[in-house]
Design a protein around this motif. Structure first.
Motif, mmCIF file in Angstrom:
data_model
loop_
_atom_site.group_PDB
_atom_site.id
_atom_site.type_symbol
_atom_site.label_atom_id
_atom_site.label_comp_id
_atom_site.label_asym_id
_atom_site.label_seq_id
_atom_site.Cartn_x
_atom_site.Cartn_y
_atom_site.Cartn_z
ATOM 1 N N ASP A 46 -34.551 -24.333 60.741
ATOM 2 C CA ASP A 46 -34.741 -22.953 60.928
ATOM 3 C C ASP A 46 -34.304 -22.290 62.180
ATOM 4 O OD1 ASP A 46 -36.286 -23.992 62.476
ATOM 5 O OD2 ASP A 46 -38.255 -23.120 62.054
ATOM 6 N N GLY A 47 -33.235 -23.229 62.666
ATOM 7 C CA GLY A 47 -32.608 -22.605 63.986
ATOM 8 C C GLY A 47 -32.183 -23.760 64.591
ATOM 9 N N GLY A 48 -31.485 -23.643 65.858
ATOM 10 C CA GLY A 48 -30.852 -24.683 66.651
ATOM 11 C C GLY A 48 -29.702 -24.150 67.398
ATOM 12 N N ILE A 49 -29.244 -25.269 67.858
ATOM 13 C CA ILE A 49 -27.944 -25.143 68.803
ATOM 14 C C ILE A 49 -27.075 -26.443 68.242
ATOM 15 C CG2 ILE A 49 -26.793 -25.411 70.989
ATOM 16 C CD1 ILE A 49 -29.562 -24.896 71.996
ATOM 17 N N ILE A 50 -25.513 -25.719 67.967
ATOM 18 C CA ILE A 50 -24.226 -26.522 67.576
ATOM 19 C C ILE A 50 -23.622 -26.783 68.897
ATOM 20 C CG2 ILE A 50 -22.361 -26.755 66.154
ATOM 21 C CD1 ILE A 50 -25.234 -26.349 64.620
ATOM 22 N N VAL A 51 -23.458 -28.081 69.116
ATOM 23 C CA VAL A 51 -22.681 -28.543 70.266
ATOM 24 C C VAL A 51 -21.343 -28.955 69.352
ATOM 25 C CG1 VAL A 51 -22.195 -29.951 72.221
ATOM 26 C CG2 VAL A 51 -24.470 -29.213 71.763
ATOM 27 N N CYS A 52 -20.124 -28.461 69.694
ATOM 28 C CA CYS A 52 -18.834 -28.880 69.179
ATOM 29 C C CYS A 52 -17.779 -28.658 69.891
ATOM 30 C CB CYS A 52 -18.790 -28.163 67.841
ATOM 31 S SG CYS A 52 -18.601 -26.184 68.076
ATOM 32 N N TYR A 67 -19.690 -19.425 59.646
ATOM 33 C CA TYR A 67 -20.514 -19.844 58.589
ATOM 34 C C TYR A 67 -21.810 -20.013 58.705
ATOM 35 C CZ TYR A 67 -16.140 -20.268 55.555
ATOM 36 O OH TYR A 67 -15.072 -19.993 55.026
ATOM 37 N N MET A 68 -22.125 -20.397 60.015
ATOM 38 C CA MET A 68 -23.670 -20.855 60.552
ATOM 39 C C MET A 68 -24.591 -19.506 60.391
ATOM 40 S SD MET A 68 -23.175 -21.363 64.320
ATOM 41 C CE MET A 68 -23.469 -20.344 65.652
ATOM 42 N N PRO A 69 -25.750 -19.828 60.051
ATOM 43 C CA PRO A 69 -26.742 -18.925 60.030
ATOM 44 C C PRO A 69 -26.917 -18.143 61.526
ATOM 45 C CG PRO A 69 -27.480 -21.047 59.116
ATOM 46 C CD PRO A 69 -26.217 -21.327 59.623
ATOM 47 N N PRO A 70 -27.520 -16.824 61.632
ATOM 48 C CA PRO A 70 -27.736 -16.173 62.482
ATOM 49 C C PRO A 70 -28.767 -16.807 63.412
ATOM 50 C CG PRO A 70 -28.721 -15.066 60.642
ATOM 51 C CD PRO A 70 -27.734 -16.310 60.213
ATOM 52 N N GLN A 71 -29.564 -17.848 63.073
ATOM 53 C CA GLN A 71 -30.655 -18.440 63.995
ATOM 54 C C GLN A 71 -30.012 -19.593 64.778
ATOM 55 O OE1 GLN A 71 -30.993 -17.900 60.778
ATOM 56 N NE2 GLN A 71 -31.797 -19.611 59.702
ATOM 57 N N PHE A 72 -28.906 -19.811 64.648
ATOM 58 C CA PHE A 72 -28.109 -20.930 65.322
ATOM 59 C C PHE A 72 -27.277 -20.361 66.510
ATOM 60 C CE2 PHE A 72 -29.509 -23.425 61.839
ATOM 61 C CZ PHE A 72 -29.692 -24.450 62.273
ATOM 62 N N GLU A 73 -27.136 -21.066 67.588
ATOM 63 C CA GLU A 73 -26.148 -20.596 68.462
ATOM 64 C C GLU A 73 -25.058 -21.829 68.709
ATOM 65 O OE1 GLU A 73 -27.760 -19.236 72.553
ATOM 66 O OE2 GLU A 73 -29.737 -19.441 71.501
ATOM 67 N N MET A 74 -23.854 -21.696 69.359
ATOM 68 C CA MET A 74 -23.056 -22.589 69.308
ATOM 69 C C MET A 74 -22.755 -22.763 70.996
ATOM 70 S SD MET A 74 -19.179 -22.674 67.783
ATOM 71 C CE MET A 74 -19.702 -22.943 66.144
ATOM 72 N N LEU A 75 -22.564 -24.100 71.242
ATOM 73 C CA LEU A 75 -22.033 -24.667 72.616
ATOM 74 C C LEU A 75 -20.639 -25.018 72.376
ATOM 75 C CD1 LEU A 75 -22.041 -25.057 75.545
ATOM 76 C CD2 LEU A 75 -23.493 -27.056 75.152
ATOM 77 N N LEU A 76 -19.540 -24.311 72.761
ATOM 78 C CA LEU A 76 -18.051 -25.030 72.468
ATOM 79 C C LEU A 76 -17.730 -25.627 73.631
ATOM 80 C CD1 LEU A 76 -15.668 -24.989 70.718
ATOM 81 C CD2 LEU A 76 -14.961 -22.925 72.021
ATOM 82 N N VAL A 77 -17.278 -26.851 73.396
ATOM 83 C CA VAL A 77 -16.766 -27.655 74.819
ATOM 84 C C VAL A 77 -15.084 -27.619 74.174
ATOM 85 C CG1 VAL A 77 -16.782 -30.032 75.559
ATOM 86 C CG2 VAL A 77 -18.693 -29.181 74.647
ATOM 87 N N ALA A 78 -14.489 -27.340 75.044
ATOM 88 C CA ALA A 78 -13.025 -27.002 74.986
ATOM 89 C C ALA A 78 -12.501 -26.754 76.266
ATOM 90 C CB ALA A 78 -12.696 -25.814 73.921
#
Length: 182
Positions: A46-52, A67-78
């Motif tokens: 039902d939500g969370g964080i993507i580390v990618c 594509y990810m649901p709105p209740q998710f956030e993204m931490l981009l490592v680049a």
């Protein structure tokens, strides 16, 4: 507890970051190499964080973000030269190579922000439909009429019964009406 999904093109990198985050007290659900695997996990949460990373085995970060649901956030490592295209897409970026304390501190900040938003949404409460409000009002009137309660006492009675039975106030009002009208 906020769920974290780690997605990097090399499984070794994904597992290393997962292990580091787990040792730091985070709840990591899975370490994977494809965006499809991450999306499959997101559907179950039902939500969370993507580390990618910037690029996964089957897509780049922007496709995953779309594509990810709105209740998710993204931490981009680049690398920082890729940040310019990321700046207006509501995601957090960390520079390569990863510094452990920066990763942990950034994730802690994101987790706290997500938990604050969840608490705020819960405090807001659910807005009842006019039909639901009428049902509660009918139950109050019935309690007031048959048990000589004030409106405040009837409201508190419905609230208390609701909390005691673990149901919401609308369900409790329905029970009161069905029992007292039987």
């Amino acid at each position: 507890m906020t769920s974290i999904i780690v997605v990097f093109p090399k499984m070794e990198d994904a597992k290393n970051i997962r292990n580091l985050l787990t040792r730091s007290g985070f709840h990591v659900i899975i370490a994977c190499t494809t965006g499809a695997q991450a999306l499959q996990q997101m559907d179950q949460l039902d939500g969370g964080i993507i580390v990618c990373g910037y690029k996964m085995a089957d897509m780049i970060y922007s496709q995953l973000r779309d594509y990810m649901p709105p209740q998710f956030e993204m931490l981009l490592v680049a690398s920082q030269n890729l940040w310019s295209e990321c700046s207006n897409h509501n995601l957090v970026c960390l520079a390569m190579p990863i510094k452990v304390h920066e990763l942990v501190n950034t994730l802690e900040m994101m987790v706290q922000a997500q938990e604050r938003r969840r608490k705020k949404a819960k405090q807001k409460g659910r807005i009842r439909t006019p039909e639901e409000q009428a049902l509660i009002l009918d139950a109050k009137h019935l309690l007031m009429e048959r048990n000589n309660m004030t409106e405040e006492e009837a409201h508190r009675y419905i609230q208390k019964c609701s909390m005691d039975s673990g149901t919401n106030m609308v369900e409790t009002a329905q029970m009161i009406l069905s029992v007292m009208n039987a």
